[in-house]
Design a protein around this motif. Structure first.
Motif, PDB file in Angstrom:
ATOM      1  N   TRP A 266       0.824  -1.214   0.000  1.00 21.52           N
ATOM      2  CA  TRP A 266       0.000   0.000   0.000  1.00 21.52           C
ATOM      3  C   TRP A 266       0.853   1.257   0.000  1.00 21.52           C
ATOM      4  CZ3 TRP A 266      -4.082  -2.005  -1.658  1.00 21.52           C
ATOM      5  CH2 TRP A 266      -4.577  -3.193  -1.158  1.00 21.52           C
TER       6      TRP A 266
ATOM      7  N   ARG B  88       3.711  -5.249   8.267  1.00 28.44           N
ATOM      8  CA  ARG B  88       2.479  -4.455   8.423  1.00 28.44           C
ATOM      9  C   ARG B  88       1.505  -5.174   9.346  1.00 28.44           C
ATOM     10  NH1 ARG B  88      -0.788  -4.045   4.937  1.00 28.44           N
ATOM     11  NH2 ARG B  88      -0.034  -5.477   3.360  1.00 28.44           N
TER      12      ARG B  88
ATOM     13  N   ARG C 231       1.508   2.736   3.404  1.00 33.02           N
ATOM     14  CA  ARG C 231       0.385   2.809   4.342  1.00 33.02           C
ATOM     15  C   ARG C 231       0.216   1.458   5.017  1.00 33.02           C
ATOM     16  NH1 ARG C 231      -4.443   3.401   1.754  1.00 33.02           N
ATOM     17  NH2 ARG C 231      -3.544   3.163  -0.317  1.00 33.02           N
TER      18      ARG C 231
ATOM     19  N   GLU D 250      -8.215  -7.139   6.248  1.00 33.95           N
ATOM     20  CA  GLU D 250      -6.916  -6.710   5.727  1.00 33.95           C
ATOM     21  C   GLU D 250      -5.923  -7.878   5.763  1.00 33.95           C
ATOM     22  OE1 GLU D 250      -5.862  -3.776   4.540  1.00 33.95           O
ATOM     23  OE2 GLU D 250      -7.653  -2.550   4.870  1.00 33.95           O
TER      24      GLU D 250
ATOM     25  N   LEU E 167     -12.394   4.325  13.329  1.00 31.88           N
ATOM     26  CA  LEU E 167     -12.022   5.030  14.556  1.00 31.88           C
ATOM     27  C   LEU E 167     -12.951   4.677  15.702  1.00 31.88           C
ATOM     28  CD1 LEU E 167     -11.191   8.544  13.058  1.00 31.88           C
ATOM     29  CD2 LEU E 167      -9.584   6.781  13.823  1.00 31.88           C
TER      30      LEU E 167
ATOM     31  N   ARG F  83      -7.399   0.579   3.574  1.00 30.54           N
ATOM     32  CA  ARG F  83      -8.271   1.667   3.998  1.00 30.54           C
ATOM     33  C   ARG F  83      -8.118   1.823   5.506  1.00 30.54           C
ATOM     34  NH1 ARG F  83     -13.918  -0.843   2.130  1.00 30.54           N
ATOM     35  NH2 ARG F  83     -12.675  -1.121   0.267  1.00 30.54           N
ATOM     36  N   PRO F  84      -8.309   3.035   6.011  1.00 29.97           N
ATOM     37  CA  PRO F  84      -8.065   3.258   7.444  1.00 29.97           C
ATOM     38  C   PRO F  84      -8.950   2.375   8.324  1.00 29.97           C
ATOM     39  CG  PRO F  84      -8.327   5.335   6.264  1.00 29.97           C
ATOM     40  CD  PRO F  84      -8.710   4.263   5.305  1.00 29.97           C
ATOM     41  N   LEU F  85      -8.411   1.979   9.439  1.00 30.67           N
ATOM     42  CA  LEU F  85      -9.209   1.230  10.404  1.00 30.67           C
ATOM     43  C   LEU F  85     -10.289   2.150  10.973  1.00 30.67           C
ATOM     44  CD1 LEU F  85      -6.444  -0.655  12.437  1.00 30.67           C
ATOM     45  CD2 LEU F  85      -7.973  -1.612  10.697  1.00 30.67           C
TER      46      LEU F  85
ATOM     47  N   THR G   5      -2.672  -0.041   5.926  1.00 32.09           N
ATOM     48  CA  THR G   5      -3.808  -0.824   5.441  1.00 32.09           C
ATOM     49  C   THR G   5      -4.348  -0.227   4.144  1.00 32.09           C
ATOM     50  OG1 THR G   5      -5.220   0.525   6.881  1.00 32.09           O
ATOM     51  CG2 THR G   5      -4.551  -1.627   7.729  1.00 32.09           C
TER      52      THR G   5
END
Lengths: 273, 147
Positions: free
Chosen positions: A12, A86, A15, A162, A23, A19-21, A17
Motif C-alpha cells: 500500500w 504491516r 500505508r 486486511e 475510529l 483503507r483506514p481502520l 492498510t
C-alpha cells in the motif's frame, strides 16, 4: 516508539492498510475490562507471531531465489516480508485499542526452520515453500475466514479482512510454485506431504488451546472458540489443501486416510505413510 | 465458503504457476467451475514411504492463533499484562543447546523471567534436544563437527 519495518515499496505504498481502520467501535465499550484485557493479549501475541512470519518469508524468498523460481513468485515473497511487518503493526494497533492505551511491540519470537534432514538441498528449498505457503498460509487464510465469519466488531472485522487479503496472496505463492515444478520434483515432494500436514495441523492446534474461561463475545472481536478453530483447520485440509494437491497430481491418499481416521495429532500418523 | 476460498487462493495460485512457468510446462489440469479437483487419479508412489525423520521435524510457525498458556499460571497478579504473552524459555543442556521442552516465562516484579532453575530465553537456544552424532551446536545452529 514503534519501529515500522514496512516500507513504501510495500503493498500500500507505505500505508498500513488498504483503507483506514474504523475510529469507532461501539462493541468495545460493551466489553468488560477483563474481556478487553484478554482480547488485547490475544492480538498482541498475534503481533509477535506476525513478526516471526516476516522472518519465515525471508527464508522463503531465499529458497525461491536458489531454485530460480519465476520472478513473479520471488517478488510476491519479497512483498510478503513487508506484509508481515504491516501485520505486526496492525495487530499491535488493534491490541492497543482493546487495551485503551498504546502498547509496545512484544518480544521477538524465535524462528525455528524445519530441517528436512534427509532431503537434498534442492528438495529442501521446495519443501520450505510447500510447508510455509501451501500448508501454513493456506491454513492461515481458512483461519482468518473463520474469524471474519464470527466477528461482529467493526475494528476486528476491518483488521481481519486486511490480514486475509494478504494471506491469500501468500498462499498463492506455494500453489504457483508447486504448479511450476516438474512431475519428478512433485513426486519427491509427495513423500513429505503427510508429515508436513500432520506437523502443521498439530502446531495450529497447539496455538489454539482450550481456554476454560473462554467467552463467546471474544468471537465477535476476532477470536473464535477452540472448537470452531479446530473444525476450520481440518476443513482447510479437506476442502482446500488436499483438492489442490490432487489437482497438481501429488499423492494425497496418505493424508486422506489420516483425515478419515480423525486427523489425530497426539502421535505421528506413520501407519498412513 | 471453502469453495470460494479454493478458487481464490488455490485455483488462482495454480493458474499463476502455470502462467509463469517456463513454456507452460506444468502438468496440471484445469480446475472445473464446480471446484472439483482434476480427474481424481493418483500418481504412482514415489517409491518409498515418508522419511521417518520427517514426522519429528519442526513446522513453520503459525501466523495466527490463540496464545498459551493460561496467564493465571505465570502471571497471577497481572503485573506483566502490559507486556503481552510471555516469551518461551528452555533449559540449557550444552552450549547453545536446550532440551526439547519449552516453557513460558514467569512474571517477576513486572518483567518476564525465565529463572529459576537455569532456564534461559528460547532466543538463546540454537538447537533443541539431543545433538546428532557428528554435529555441534553453535551460535549459527547445528553444524558438522568437522566444520
Amino acid at each position: 516508539m514503534t519501529v515500522l519495518a514496512y516500507t513504501a515499496a510495500g503493498r500500500w505504498g507505505g500505508r498500513l492498510t488498504s483503507r483506514p481502520l474504523p475510529l469507532e467501535d461501539a462493541g468495545l465499550t460493551e466489553l468488560s475490562a477483563e474481556e478487553r484485557a484478554v482480547l488485547s493479549r490475544i492480538w498482541l501475541h498475534r503481533a509477535a507471531m506476525e513478526r516471526r512470519v516476516a522472518d519465515s518469508f525471508e527464508v522463503i524468498r531465499g529458497a525461491l531465489e536458489r531454485r530460480r523460481a519465476p520472478d513473479e513468485l520471488v517478488a510476491l515473497a519479497v512483498r510478503a516480508v513487508d506484509d508481515e511487518h504491516r501485520h505486526t503493526e496492525l495487530s499491535r494497533l488493534v491490541a492497543s485499542r482493546f487495551a485503551g492505551r498504546e502498547l509496545p511491540l512484544p518480544e521477538r519470537l524465535v524462528l525455528e526452520v524445519p530441517k528436512h534432514a534427509s532431503a537434498s538441498p534442492e528438495l529442501r528449498d521446495s519443501l520450505f515453500v510447500v510447508g510455509q505457503c501451501v500448508f501454513n498460509e493456506t491454513t492461515a487464510s481458512a483461519f482468518l475466514e473463520t474469524c471474519v465469519g464470527t466477528a461482529r466488531g467493526a475494528l476486528a472485522r476491518a483488521a481481519l479482512r486486511e490480514l486475509l487479503s494478504d494471506e491469500i496472496d501468500h498462499g498463492r505463492i506455494g500453489w504457483a510454485y508447486l504448479a511450476s515444478l516438474d512431475a519428478g520434483t512433485r513426486a519427491e515432494v509427495s513423500r513429505w506431504l503427510l508429515p508436513m500436514a500432520y506437523l502443521n495441523l498439530r502446531l495450529w492446534k497447539q496455538e489454539s488451546p482450550a481456554d476454560p474461561a473462554y467467552r463467546e463475545v471474544y468471537a465477535e472481536h476476532g477470536s473464535p472458540s477452540q472448537a470452531t478453530i479446530h473444525e476450520a483447520l481440518v476443513e482447510a485440509l479437506r476442502a482446500l489443501i488436499v483438492p489442490g494437491l490432487r489437482e497438481l497430481g501429488l499423492r494425497t491418499r496418505p493424508i486422506e486416510a489420516w483425515l478419515d481416521a480423525g486427523a489425530f495429532t497426539d502421535r505421528a500418523p506413520t501407519e498412513f505413510a | 465458503m471453502a469453495s470460494k476460498l479454493f478458487h481464490t487462493l488455490v485455483g488462482f495460485g495454480i493458474s499463476l504457476g502455470v502462467a509463469v512457468a517456463c513454456g507452460g510446462t506444468s502438468q496440471t489440469q484445469g480446475i472445473g467451475d464446480d471446484g472439483a479437483a482434476g480427474d481424481g487419479t493418483q500418481p504412482p508412489d514415489a517409491g518409498t514411504d515418508a522419511p521417518p525423520d520427517a514426522f519429528c521435524d519442526a513446522s513453520w510457525p503459525t501466523t495466527k492463533g490463540q496464545p498459551e498458556p493460561p496467564l493465571e499460571c505465570v502471571d497471577p497478579l497481572g503485573e506483566c499484562a502490559h507486556l503481552g504473552y510471555p516469551p518461551r524459555c528452555g533449559t540449557l543442556t550444552a552450549p547453545w543447546t536446550c532440551d526439547s521442552i519449552e516453557m513460558a516465562a514467569f512474571c517477576v516484579e513486572g518483567a518476564w523471567s525465565c529463572e529459576p532453575n537455569g532456564r534461559v530465553p528460547a532466543s538463546d537456544c540454537r538447537c533443541w534436544g539431543p545433538i546428532p552424532e557428528g554435529y555441534v551446536c553453535t551460535a549459527n545452529g547445528l553444524v558438522p563437527a568437522s566444520g
